[in-house]
Each structure stands twice: as C-alpha cells, then as structure tokens.
Design an enzyme around this catalytic site. Structure first.
Site, PDB file in Angstrom:
ATOM      1  N   HIS A 156      14.681 -11.324  20.023  1.00 45.99           N
ATOM      2  CA  HIS A 156      13.322 -11.011  20.448  1.00 45.99           C
ATOM      3  C   HIS A 156      12.492 -10.480  19.277  1.00 45.99           C
ATOM      4  CE1 HIS A 156      10.481  -7.904  22.071  1.00 45.99           C
ATOM      5  NE2 HIS A 156      10.085  -8.956  22.756  1.00 45.99           N
ATOM      6  N   GLU A 167      11.457 -13.293  17.135  1.00 46.02           N
ATOM      7  CA  GLU A 167      10.341 -14.021  17.761  1.00 46.02           C
ATOM      8  C   GLU A 167       9.005 -13.379  17.371  1.00 46.02           C
ATOM      9  OE1 GLU A 167       7.848 -13.135  21.230  1.00 46.02           O
ATOM     10  OE2 GLU A 167       9.831 -13.356  22.121  1.00 46.02           O
ATOM     11  N   HIS A 168       8.929 -12.055  17.465  1.00 46.20           N
ATOM     12  CA  HIS A 168       7.685 -11.363  17.076  1.00 46.20           C
ATOM     13  C   HIS A 168       7.350 -11.639  15.606  1.00 46.20           C
ATOM     14  CE1 HIS A 168       6.465  -8.143  20.143  1.00 46.20           C
ATOM     15  NE2 HIS A 168       7.331  -8.916  20.772  1.00 46.20           N
ATOM     16  N   GLU A 214       6.956  -1.736  23.728  1.00 45.86           N
ATOM     17  CA  GLU A 214       7.308  -2.758  24.726  1.00 45.86           C
ATOM     18  C   GLU A 214       8.545  -2.300  25.503  1.00 45.86           C
ATOM     19  OE1 GLU A 214       7.920  -6.652  23.038  1.00 45.86           O
ATOM     20  OE2 GLU A 214       8.037  -7.618  25.001  1.00 45.86           O
TER      21      GLU A 214
END
Lengths: 427, 422
Positions: B66, B69-70, B141
């Site tokens: 994840h 991905e950012h 997040e």
C-alpha cells in the site's frame, strides 16, 4: 434538451431521459416536500413503509421474492435534502426484456409494481399496520444510530446542524430517534395523503423507452386525488452570513480527530448564477490539483483527506478533514490561508484550467451511468432552468478567473466543528 | 503477441492479448459510451509480505504494498496527479489483499491519459525524503481506519480466523510497521512484483482496440517473463478463537460472522465462487426464510450482507451487519445451515435467486468501471468475463448443495463491536 417532459397532473411531471446504452430501465418517483425538523421523521418513515410492502405484496418477504423473480429488479428508496425541500425517492431498475431468459415482459411488471407501492400501500381503516410500522421504525432508528457510528459522516451532520440552527435546513433528513419512535400509524397515513395531494412530483424514466402505459396509469391514479396547493421546490432561503464564527468542540474516545468547517457564500442559487462557486470551491479543495490537497495534505502531511464541497442552491461551502488533535488548529489556519489565496487570485492558470477540465470531464461521464443521470435530474428540480450535464459543462467552460475570485471573496467562515479524541493531551 | 476475441449472447465482446513479456491485456469496447475506465495492476497486495529475491528469502514490513502504491505516483519531475490535471482525467489507486491497481476514468483525451498511466507505473522514484513525508499521510489513513467500526469488526474477525496467513493483517499496516519502510525496500518489492509478467491492463469504454493495443505494446518496457517465488502460508484449518469483541464509539453493536473453509487449491475457481454466491442467496438472501425470520425477530436491518471472501490461500463465508444481539444472529445462521444440510435446497427458492443473480450479471455490463474491475478479476484468476453467466445458467440445486458441505458450524468466528459504556 436531452429529456422530454409530460404533464401528468397538477404539479406532477413525467420526465423521459432517453438513453439507449443501458441493459436496464430505471423508473423513479421523486416527491418534493417542505423540509422541517418536525416532518422529516414522518416522511423518512413513510418512504421506508411505501418501499417494503403494498396491498399487492403485503409482506416484505413476498415483495423481495417478486423482485428476484423479475431478474433481481432493484428497489431503492431514500430521502435527501435538496434546497429547502426534503426529497423522497422510490425507484426501481430492471433488466430490459430482451435480456430475459424466456423473453418475458419484466419492465412492465416492475413498473406496475412500483406504481402500486406508491398508490396502493398496505393500509387498513386509515392506518398502516402496526407490525409494519414497528419493523420500519426499528430499522430507521437503527439506521440513524448507524450514521452516528461513522465519525466522518457524524461530524459533517453535526456541522450542518450547528450551522443551520433555527433554519429548517438544520434538520436531520431522517428526523431524530425520538421523533421516529413517537409516530403513530395514522400520522404516517396522513403524511402519505398529504404527499400525494401537495408534493411537487417528478416521475423519471432513464432508458430507451417509457414503459408502456406508465404515464396513463399515473394520470388515472391522480384522477382520484385532489391536488391542493403544491410545494414549490425552487423556493429556498440561502445561508446567512454569521455575525460571529461559532466554534463547537466535542470529545469522544476515538483515535483521529475530525475538523469540519462551514462557510456561507454570497453567490448562491441556480446553475444560471452560481456555477462560479462550484469552480472556486474546486480550485480551493477539489481534486489533487487543489489548494487543500497539494498544501494541507501533500506539503504539510497533516491529513489523509482534506477537501471542500459546495451546496450552491443553499449557498454554503464545507471543508472536511481528518487530523490529529494536536494539528487541528494548524490545519484550520492553513485551510483558511488557502481560501485566502483563492480570494486573492493567487492561483495559476494551470490550477484554474485543471479544475475546469476535471469538472467538465466528470460531467461528461454522467451519460454513462443510469443512476447518476437519474439523481442529476432529481436534484435539479429545485432550479428554475434545468440543464443536462453536458450543457452544464459548456456553461462552466465560459467562467472566467474574475468570476471565480469574486465567488471566492463571498465565502465566509460561519461555523467550525471539531470532534477530538478524549485523551489527547495536546488538544 | 497472442490475441483472442470472446463474445457473449448478451451482445458484449472483449479482446484478451498477452505480450511476449507476459503482460496480460483485456479490452472491452463500448462505442456508444462517452467515457472509458482503465486499470494497470499487479498481482501484489498486502498478503505478499514474504518472498524470494535472487534465491534469498526476505520478509518486508506490513503495509508496504500500500505504501508503494502511494509512492509510485511520484517521479523526479513531479507527481502523476499533476500530469492528469493537464488532461482532466480522474485518477486513483487502491491496494487490497492480493492486488494493487492504478486507474483512471475520463470522457476525453483517453490516449493521453493512458500514456500517463503506462509511464508512471513503470517509473519508480523513491527517496528517503519522500518516504518520510508519506509516513505522515498514511499514518493518518491508518488512524482513520482505527476509528472505523466496519473495518475493525472485519479485521478482528480475520485475526481470530487465521493463525499464520497475512490476510489477517491490516492492508495499510500499522504506524510502527510503516516506520520501518525505506526507499531500498520499496525498490526490492517493486522490482519483484512490478514485472510485466505479473501485471495486467484492463480497459472498458469508448476506445479503439487496435490503437489501444499498439500504444500499450509500444510503451511497455522489454523484458523476459520471470517466476516469482512467493511465500507459503502454511495455514491450518482450525480457527484460533471463536469469539472476539471490542468496544468503540458506536451507537449500536456491529458484527461479522465468518466460516473458515478448508483450502485444497491456492484459489477458488469461478465455478466454485458462483455456486457459493448462489448458496449464500439461498441461505440468507432477502428472499430466504432466514432473512425473513431475522428481520421479523428484530435481529437484523438493511445493513445485513454476506460475501464469499477468498484469494490466494484463504477462503471464508462472511455475514455482517448491525444487531442488538449478534450471538443470536450467529446461532440462527448455524441452525439454518444445519437445516438446509438435512432438508436439501428449496428448488423454488433456488430458481428465483438464480434469476436474481443472472439479472445482476447482465446489469454489471452497464457500467465501464464495473466491467474494468471484472476484467481485473479475470486477469487475477485467469478466467473469462462471461464465465459468470455461463456457470449461473448451468448451476443446479444439487451442485450448489455440495458447497454447503464446506460450511462447518464448528469452525466459525463471531466478531462484535460493542458501544463503549458511558
């Protein structure tokens, strides 16, 4: 104009939004009734009752069974605040007849089912049945509680409540748990009667054709109903500027704080006048090119989300973000700084054009989504002139930098709502 | 380049192509639509925490897929969002348990948007400074998910259901685990999993198939297919705890009730998934006797739902919702499953839910985003886009009944989120 309107009764219109690209046909009934803190609960409960049983299908299980038999027809119902109205929506969408396995006529069947839900509810002796009322009361109050559990939504709802104290718009769209629990069967029956007599009503069809006989059936149904003074959905009192900024802070046992800010806007109203506010809000806090995303999130790393939205008819703007309690003040200051920079015209042609292109690109995708198109026209009924998504994109394309700056200058802080963790010592 | 066209009786068709380097491409043209939806993805998600690089086995911090991905949106010249801002396309990305997908949607300048997508996903640029900046954003997040009861109730269940499988770990990791991520680790993961032979491009909408294929072919970097050595999960059949609860700031209890299935092959086939979907409709769908009973008893509301949760090395049937008495709901579900095992499947109900799911399958072709997401499933499972309709039509109450035998009332987990006491 991409849609056709037919008047079916006083204040009742059939809108055919022709679009051949879908495998399904969608039919929605949209009732516009004045929003008030006392009637929201009864209207929300009425919407639930009308969409779960009828004389034809007296039990929700039988209704669900029939929807499945119609190849998984989807029955959707809900309430929305739009302008100073509460919009009650009940819609059905069904696959087109040519996709059925045995060439059955499912569109006509689904359309009849929807008409009967609305005009022939399960009522005896002028009341809805107790068992249905109790069941839907329970489900609605649990839904109200469920929305409180999602903190982002809860914080936004609390801001609106605080910002619009004394204005009907401050009402929660489902009413309160107490209001819903206190309702009697006869009151819901009366609310149903009143809805059919006084609501402004749009029946929308999105698909390749109007289901056979639908408009005639609706005309016949209204023959026996005396339509009185009809709600005018276009009437709306815009948000007033705050004399002093109201700050509200609540504490809960949570990990992340929420900072929500409400602003009044001098520019408000229809798409003929208020579109510059849409563009100003987007440059301020829309996509990744916006001031809030690129500064508050990316440069300062203060939050995962920080974005702005405008409600043009009512004339206000909101900013939502999730932040550490210790950073809440810093984030608030930076949000206001970024708004000031839009007011000062301190945005590049790149930022202006990015926003313009993003909004227009997105509007031009509406025709590819049946539900988006349906909702688009349902929400536009409060406007004087109704434009299609493409027409709106064209209008937005002609907006100038000066109009954006002027719209931004009219955005003024009204209310700040903070939801903060109990145990953070830095708050 | 291998290229095949598939057609269906509902009037849709799509092209599947495979480049010599192994990249899979799925394209469905909708000429009557205005927009297009494109996804460039890799078979790499939060469960890929251990793998081999040059024969050496390494384990990486939780949440790194994840995080990557950012970070992939950034390049030396700026970020991909700025480039999309030029075209007006909407761009985003997501990471799940077994995949990472980069996507855009647009109604104009499709080929310019595609060029941006193809370029930035193939151009990693990670520095220590940009990694540090992202830790703040992702930290927020993670905190947001810590407060989400729907998220917590699910992961609390998974952590009781799985002993070793990393599916029990939060997709974004923890504030501590992401603090261990550095640029070097990101490159290691990128170089292993972002190889064309592990990737796919899925597009639906108003596109020209030949032109799109040519653009992809010309933009994908040359390389030979590689074999990825993924970690083995070594997951026993048994759950660890059958009940878990947590108190959060919620107004009423929420639950997640799951049946852990035995894993015989790495992945469930489309046929198995379709049959399980039908079975779940029979057990607890809104036309089922159980659903009617639970609503009438005041035990569930409209939030009640179920899913077949499955991927590489894991499979579970999950029921979730809000209830004043989650334990009573779980007991009712168990009783219903026992009863259907004894009595068999009601044929009339079966034929009705089959029609319902068939209608849903037809309906999904309305929406370019939905189609592109289904094409991703095809790439992940090596299945066909029209398999769902085919298997739905051929399903019988008897072959669906066989799936029921996998549901073991002694291998379940009930996870509950309770309101905090005031």
């Amino acid at each position: 104009m991409v849609y056709k309107t037919e008047n079916l009764a006083k204040g009742v219109n059939g809108l055919f939004i022709k679009n051949d690209r879908f495998n399904t046909t969608l039919i929605s009934f949209n009732f516009y009734t004045p929003l008030s803190s006392t009637s929201a609960g009864e209207n929300a409960l009425l919407t639930s009752l009308l969409s779960t049983c009828s004389n034809q299908y007296p039990d929700f299980a039988k209704l669900n069974y029939e929807l499945n038999r119609l190849y998984g027809a989807k029955l959707e119902a809900g309430v929305e605040k739009v302008g100073d109205c509460l919009l009650l929506r009940i819609a059905v969408s069904v696959i087109n007849d040519n996709f059925t396995l045995e060439h059955e006529s499912v569109i006509k069947a689904a359309s009849n089912l929807l008409v009967k839900l609305i005009f022939e509810p399960k009522v005896t002796g002028g009341e809805f049945a107790d068992e249905d009322l109790l069941r839907e009361k329970r489900k609605l109050t649990e839904h109200i509680r469920g929305e409180k559990s999602e903190k982002r939504l809860y914080a936004k709802n609390r801001l609106i409540e605080e910002m619009f104290k004394g204005d009907p718009y401050g009402a929660y769209k489902y009413g309160t748990e107490e209001q819903v629990n206190a309702l009697f069967a006869v009151e819901i029956y009366n609310a149903w009667k009143k809805l059919l007599q006084t609501a402004f009503i749009n029946i929308q069809i999105v698909g390749s054709a109007v289901p056979t006989g639908l408009f005639d059936d609706i005309k016949t149904a209204f023959d026996g109903i005396e339509r009185g003074e009809i709600t005018d959905p276009r009437l709306c009192k815009p948000a007033a500027e705050a004399e002093t900024v109201n700050t509200v802070c609540e504490k809960m046992d949570i990990a992340q704080g929420k900072l929500v800010m409400g602003f009044s806007s001098e520019i408000c109203g229809d798409d003929d006048t208020a579109l510059p506010l849409m563009l100003a809000t987007d440059i301020f806090g829309g996509g990744p090119y916006s001031k809030l995303f690129s500064n508050v999130r990316e440069k300062m790393s203060l939050c995962y989300y920080c974005s702005a939205a405008s409600v043009r008819k009512k004339g206000f703007v909101t900013v939502e973000s999730g932040v550490e309690a210790a950073n809440a003040e810093k984030a608030k200051k930076e949000i206001l700084n970024q708004l000031q920079s839009v007011k000062n015209g301190d945005f590049s042609d790149f930022e202006f054009n990015s926003s313009l292109k993003s909004i227009c690109d997105s509007l031009n995708t509406y025709n590819d989504s049946q539900t988006s198109l349906d909702l688009w026209y349902a929400l536009k009924a409060v406007n004087e002139n109704i434009y299609s998504p493409e027409e709106t994109a064209e209008k937005i394309s002609s907006i100038t930098r000066e109009q954006v700056i002027s719209a931004a200058k009219g955005i003024k802080l009204h209310t700040v709502y903070k939801l903060l963790p109990k145990e953070d010592k830095n708050a | 380049m291998l290229r095949q066209t598939f057609e269906s009786e509902i009037g849709e068709s799509y092209v599947k192509a495979v480049l010599p380097n192994g990249l899979k491409i799925y394209l469905l043209e909708k000429p009557q639509y205005t927009s297009a939806y494109a996804i460039f993805g890799t078979k790499y998600g939060s469960i890929d925490t251990c793998f081999s690089v040059d024969g050496e086995k390494i384990c990486v911090p939780e949440g790194i897929a994840h995080f990557l991905e950012h970070k992939l949106f950034e390049s030396e010249e700026g970020d991909a969002f700025t480039r999309y801002a030029e075209t007006g396309g909407y761009a985003n990305a997501f990471t799940s348990f077994d995949r990472t997908c980069y996507l855009f949607s647009c109604s104009d300048r499709f080929y310019d948007n595609l060029a941006i997508l193809l370029d930035f996903v193939q151009s990693p640029y990670f520095t220590q400074q940009t990694v540090l900046k992202e830790q703040g954003i992702i930290g927020q997040e993670i905190r947001m998910y810590d407060d989400s009861p729907a998220w917590r109730v699910m992961f609390n269940m998974l952590s009781c259901m799985y002993q070793n499988h990393p599916v029990k770990i939060d997709i974004a990791g923890t504030v501590d685990s992401i603090a261990q991520i550095d640029a070097d680790l990101l490159y290691k993961c990128y170089n292993t999993f972002y190889h064309p032979s592990n990737m796919f491009i899925c597009i639906a909408g108003n596109i020209d198939i030949d032109k799109t294929l040519k653009q992809i072919k010309d933009s994908i970097k040359e390389s030979s297919p590689i074999e990825i050595e993924r970690g083995e999960f070594d997951e026993p059949y048994e759950i660890t705890e059958s009940y878990t609860e947590q108190a959060l700031e919620v107004a009423q209890p929420m639950f997640c009730f799951g049946y852990k299935e035995k894993i015989e092959a790495e992945e469930r086939t489309v046929k198995e998934r379709i049959r399980t979907a039908l079975l779940l409709e029979v057990i607890a769908g809104d036309s089922s006797p159980l659903y009617e009973r639970l609503i009438k008893q005041g035990l569930i509301n409209d939030e009640f739902s179920f899913e077949y949760f499955t991927g590489n090395g894991y499979a579970a049937v999950i029921f979730d919702g809000e209830s004043i008495d989650p334990k009573a709901v779980a007991e009712e579900i168990k009783k219903e499953i026992t009863a259907i095992k004894e009595k068999g499947i009601d044929k009339k109900l079966f034929s009705v839910v089959k029609r319902g799911l068939y209608g849903d399958a037809v309906r999904r072709f309305n929406n370019v985003e939905g189609i592109a997401m289904q094409l991703v499933d095809c790439a992940m499972n090596d299945s066909g886009l029209f398999d769902e309709i085919k298997y739905l039509k051929s399903a019988t109450a008897e072959n669906v009944y066989n799936r029921l035998l996998l549901l073991d009332n002694n291998n379940t987990v009930l996870s509950v989120i309770n309101p905090k006491e005031k």
